[in-house]
Design a protein around this motif. Structure first.
Motif, PDB file in Angstrom:
ATOM      1  N   GLY A 250       0.710  -1.210   0.063  1.00 31.67           N
ATOM      2  CA  GLY A 250       0.058   0.067   0.187  1.00 31.67           C
ATOM      3  C   GLY A 250       0.800   1.335   0.120  1.00 31.67           C
ATOM      4  N   LEU A 251       0.199   2.560   0.207  1.00 37.68           N
ATOM      5  CA  LEU A 251       1.071   3.771   0.382  1.00 37.68           C
ATOM      6  C   LEU A 251       1.558   3.939   1.704  1.00 37.68           C
ATOM      7  CD1 LEU A 251      -1.571   6.057  -1.311  1.00 37.68           C
ATOM      8  CD2 LEU A 251       0.417   5.039  -2.368  1.00 37.68           C
ATOM      9  N   TRP A 252       1.171   3.008   2.772  1.00 30.96           N
ATOM     10  CA  TRP A 252       1.982   3.352   3.918  1.00 30.96           C
ATOM     11  C   TRP A 252       2.709   2.190   4.607  1.00 30.96           C
ATOM     12  CZ3 TRP A 252       1.353   8.422   4.173  1.00 30.96           C
ATOM     13  CH2 TRP A 252       0.323   8.881   3.205  1.00 30.96           C
ATOM     14  N   ARG A 253       2.544   1.035   3.879  1.00 37.04           N
ATOM     15  CA  ARG A 253       3.090  -0.323   4.456  1.00 37.04           C
ATOM     16  C   ARG A 253       2.984  -1.310   3.533  1.00 37.04           C
ATOM     17  NH1 ARG A 253      -1.239  -2.226   9.408  1.00 37.04           N
ATOM     18  NH2 ARG A 253      -3.034  -2.519   8.026  1.00 37.04           N
ATOM     19  N   THR A 254       3.740  -2.240   3.676  1.00 40.85           N
ATOM     20  CA  THR A 254       3.799  -3.491   3.070  1.00 40.85           C
ATOM     21  C   THR A 254       3.398  -4.775   3.769  1.00 40.85           C
ATOM     22  OG1 THR A 254       4.994  -5.058   1.416  1.00 40.85           O
ATOM     23  CG2 THR A 254       6.299  -3.826   3.380  1.00 40.85           C
ATOM     24  N   CYS A 255       2.617  -5.573   3.258  1.00 41.05           N
ATOM     25  CA  CYS A 255       2.024  -7.038   3.849  1.00 41.05           C
ATOM     26  C   CYS A 255       2.249  -8.097   3.402  1.00 41.05           C
ATOM     27  CB  CYS A 255       0.565  -6.702   4.221  1.00 41.05           C
ATOM     28  SG  CYS A 255       0.054  -5.099   5.015  1.00 41.05           S
ATOM     29  N   VAL A 256       2.548  -9.071   4.376  1.00 41.13           N
ATOM     30  CA  VAL A 256       2.605 -10.435   3.756  1.00 41.13           C
ATOM     31  C   VAL A 256       1.869 -11.380   4.394  1.00 41.13           C
ATOM     32  CG1 VAL A 256       4.503 -12.374   3.720  1.00 41.13           C
ATOM     33  CG2 VAL A 256       5.220 -10.080   3.712  1.00 41.13           C
ATOM     34  N   ARG A 257       0.954 -12.089   3.574  1.00 38.68           N
ATOM     35  CA  ARG A 257      -0.222 -13.227   4.179  1.00 38.68           C
ATOM     36  C   ARG A 257       0.334 -14.574   3.827  1.00 38.68           C
ATOM     37  NH1 ARG A 257      -5.667 -12.111   1.728  1.00 38.68           N
ATOM     38  NH2 ARG A 257      -4.612 -13.170  -0.023  1.00 38.68           N
ATOM     39  N   GLU A 258       0.369 -15.503   4.939  1.00 44.49           N
ATOM     40  CA  GLU A 258       0.836 -16.728   4.682  1.00 44.49           C
ATOM     41  C   GLU A 258      -0.489 -17.487   4.554  1.00 44.49           C
ATOM     42  OE1 GLU A 258       3.139 -17.744   8.198  1.00 44.49           O
ATOM     43  OE2 GLU A 258       4.777 -16.315   7.643  1.00 44.49           O
ATOM     44  N   SER A 259      -0.158 -18.820   3.847  1.00 47.78           N
ATOM     45  CA  SER A 259      -1.300 -19.858   3.631  1.00 47.78           C
ATOM     46  C   SER A 259      -2.006 -19.902   5.017  1.00 47.78           C
ATOM     47  CB  SER A 259      -0.554 -20.932   3.069  1.00 47.78           C
ATOM     48  OG  SER A 259       0.357 -21.528   3.929  1.00 47.78           O
ATOM     49  N   SER A 260      -1.269 -20.235   6.249  1.00 50.98           N
ATOM     50  CA  SER A 260      -2.128 -20.359   7.254  1.00 50.98           C
ATOM     51  C   SER A 260      -3.098 -19.401   7.803  1.00 50.98           C
ATOM     52  CB  SER A 260      -0.973 -20.589   8.558  1.00 50.98           C
ATOM     53  OG  SER A 260      -0.328 -19.373   8.779  1.00 50.98           O
ATOM     54  N   GLY A 261      -2.902 -18.253   7.171  1.00 50.08           N
ATOM     55  CA  GLY A 261      -3.964 -17.013   7.604  1.00 50.08           C
ATOM     56  C   GLY A 261      -3.300 -15.943   8.367  1.00 50.08           C
ATOM     57  N   PHE A 262      -2.153 -16.164   8.506  1.00 44.80           N
ATOM     58  CA  PHE A 262      -1.405 -15.105   9.439  1.00 44.80           C
ATOM     59  C   PHE A 262      -1.024 -13.911   8.539  1.00 44.80           C
ATOM     60  CE2 PHE A 262       2.476 -13.490  11.276  1.00 44.80           C
ATOM     61  CZ  PHE A 262       1.951 -12.999  12.440  1.00 44.80           C
ATOM     62  N   THR A 263      -1.142 -12.864   8.743  1.00 47.53           N
ATOM     63  CA  THR A 263      -0.821 -11.658   8.051  1.00 47.53           C
ATOM     64  C   THR A 263       0.178 -10.734   8.958  1.00 47.53           C
ATOM     65  OG1 THR A 263      -2.806 -11.809   6.868  1.00 47.53           O
ATOM     66  CG2 THR A 263      -1.507  -9.698   6.789  1.00 47.53           C
ATOM     67  N   GLU A 264       1.394 -10.407   8.345  1.00 46.09           N
ATOM     68  CA  GLU A 264       2.117  -9.469   9.077  1.00 46.09           C
ATOM     69  C   GLU A 264       2.386  -8.216   8.130  1.00 46.09           C
ATOM     70  OE1 GLU A 264       6.777  -9.583  10.689  1.00 46.09           O
ATOM     71  OE2 GLU A 264       5.821 -11.319   9.931  1.00 46.09           O
ATOM     72  N   CYS A 265       2.410  -7.045   8.556  1.00 42.11           N
ATOM     73  CA  CYS A 265       2.384  -5.775   7.874  1.00 42.11           C
ATOM     74  C   CYS A 265       3.681  -4.995   8.554  1.00 42.11           C
ATOM     75  CB  CYS A 265       1.173  -5.060   7.725  1.00 42.11           C
ATOM     76  SG  CYS A 265      -0.240  -5.735   6.849  1.00 42.11           S
ATOM     77  N   ARG A 266       4.338  -4.352   7.715  1.00 43.08           N
ATOM     78  CA  ARG A 266       5.298  -3.390   8.271  1.00 43.08           C
ATOM     79  C   ARG A 266       5.380  -2.199   7.485  1.00 43.08           C
ATOM     80  NH1 ARG A 266      11.824  -5.083   7.842  1.00 43.08           N
ATOM     81  NH2 ARG A 266      12.600  -3.043   8.891  1.00 43.08           N
ATOM     82  N   GLY A 267       5.299  -1.014   8.102  1.00 41.20           N
ATOM     83  CA  GLY A 267       5.069   0.318   7.502  1.00 41.20           C
ATOM     84  C   GLY A 267       6.666   0.598   6.840  1.00 41.20           C
ATOM     85  N   TYR A 268       6.383   1.968   6.228  1.00 42.97           N
ATOM     86  CA  TYR A 268       7.706   2.285   5.713  1.00 42.97           C
ATOM     87  C   TYR A 268       8.210   3.336   6.536  1.00 42.97           C
ATOM     88  CZ  TYR A 268       5.377   0.517   1.384  1.00 42.97           C
ATOM     89  OH  TYR A 268       4.874  -0.461   0.392  1.00 42.97           O
ATOM     90  N   PHE A 269       9.506   2.899   7.047  1.00 36.01           N
ATOM     91  CA  PHE A 269      10.120   3.867   8.045  1.00 36.01           C
ATOM     92  C   PHE A 269      10.947   4.748   7.605  1.00 36.01           C
ATOM     93  CE2 PHE A 269       9.203  -0.286  10.120  1.00 36.01           C
ATOM     94  CZ  PHE A 269       8.265   0.131  11.205  1.00 36.01           C
ATOM     95  N   THR A 270      10.861   5.112   6.366  1.00 39.81           N
ATOM     96  CA  THR A 270      11.804   6.207   5.626  1.00 39.81           C
ATOM     97  C   THR A 270      10.856   6.878   4.681  1.00 39.81           C
ATOM     98  OG1 THR A 270      13.774   6.332   4.406  1.00 39.81           O
ATOM     99  CG2 THR A 270      12.378   4.169   4.114  1.00 39.81           C
ATOM    100  N   ILE A 271      11.278   7.962   4.504  1.00 44.06           N
ATOM    101  CA  ILE A 271      10.761   8.931   3.424  1.00 44.06           C
ATOM    102  C   ILE A 271      11.513   9.183   2.338  1.00 44.06           C
ATOM    103  CG2 ILE A 271       9.619  11.249   3.056  1.00 44.06           C
ATOM    104  CD1 ILE A 271       8.754  11.357   5.968  1.00 44.06           C
TER     105      ILE A 271
END
Length: 259
Positions: free
Chosen positions: A48-69
């Motif tokens: 997205g515009l503010w963070r990137t996400c990873v979704r696993e086959s188990s249904g777990f989703t982890e998102c991490r924001g962009y910590f730099t400009i």
């Protein structure tokens, strides 16, 4: 009545458009991983515009924001700025439009003031819609460029270098929302034309007498008291007007003149 309906419909359509712009800006699925060559995968990436996400086959989703400009691409930051400007203008336009509605009477506000406020809100909605459409289109152009670059690298045997990304659902929401805001702004501008009061223009009409031109002059009117003696002019065979003296006065005849 038609002006009120047009203004109300413009407000509703613009409000839906601004809400869609806010939703698309906050969504994370601006770009999603292309699964054309790899339909079965344990990890699904989307950004997205503010963070990137990873979704696993188990249904777990982890998102991490962009910590730099400064580390982000310039076009990416331009898309952010366009979407934020669109949201700010849209919210301001909604606030102005609420007070400009004909169905809401606030104090002794004249129709001309409401017309100006309606036009202002309409222009804000149009600019907000254009900002959203432009921002989404720029991001889509970035995706297309990166997609074909990734495809070229894939055919050259470097398919494991980077994943290919395609259009996410947020792009379509942004396009539709920008179009709604644009249409709503146009409707508000059209409603403004019907709210402007018609100016009454009186033309001077000159009346001329038929035939020749006759000019009438009015002089001072002297009102008498009714007790003033009437001055009669006596002219007869035995009466002669007395001569005037050199000093401008009038000389009256003596008693010897009548003998």
């Amino acid at each position: 009545m038609s002006v009120t309906i047009c203004q109300s419909m413009g407000f509703v359509v613009s409000a839906l458009g601004i809400g869609g712009i806010i939703a698309s800006t906050c969504m994370d699925q601006w770009s999603t991983q292309d699964l054309y060559n790899n339909p079965v995968t344990a990890v699904f990436n989307y950004q997205g515009l503010w963070r990137t996400c990873v979704r696993e086959s188990s249904g777990f989703t982890e998102c991490r924001g962009y910590f730099t400009i400064l580390g982000l691409p310039a076009m990416f930051q331009a898309v952010r700025a366009l979407m934020i400007v669109g949201i700010v203008l849209g919210i301001l336009g909604l606030l102005v439009c609420i007070f400009a509605l004909k169905c809401i009477r606030i104090g002794n506000m004249e129709d001309s003031a409401k017309a100006n406020m309606t036009l202002t809100s309409g222009i804000m909605f149009i600019v907000a819609g254009l900002c959203a459409i432009t921002g989404v289109s720029v991001f889509a152009n970035m995706l297309v460029t990166n997609f074909w670059m990734s495809t070229t690298n894939m055919y050259q045997g470097m398919q494991n270098v980077q994943n290919r990304y395609t259009f996410g659902s947020a792009l379509f929401v942004g396009w539709v929302a920008g179009g709604l805001a644009l249409v709503g702004g146009i409707m508000m501008c059209l409603a403004c034309r019907g709210m402007v009061p018609e100016e009454s223009r009186y033309k001077a009409v000159s009346y001329n007498a038929s035939g020749r031109n006759i000019s009438y002059r009015t002089g001072p009117y002297k009102v008498g008291s009714g007790y003033e003696p009437e001055t009669k002019t006596r002219k007869g065979p035995g009466y002669e007007e007395a001569p005037r003296s050199e000093d401008g006065g009038r000389s009256y005849p003596s008693k010897y003149d009548y003998v």
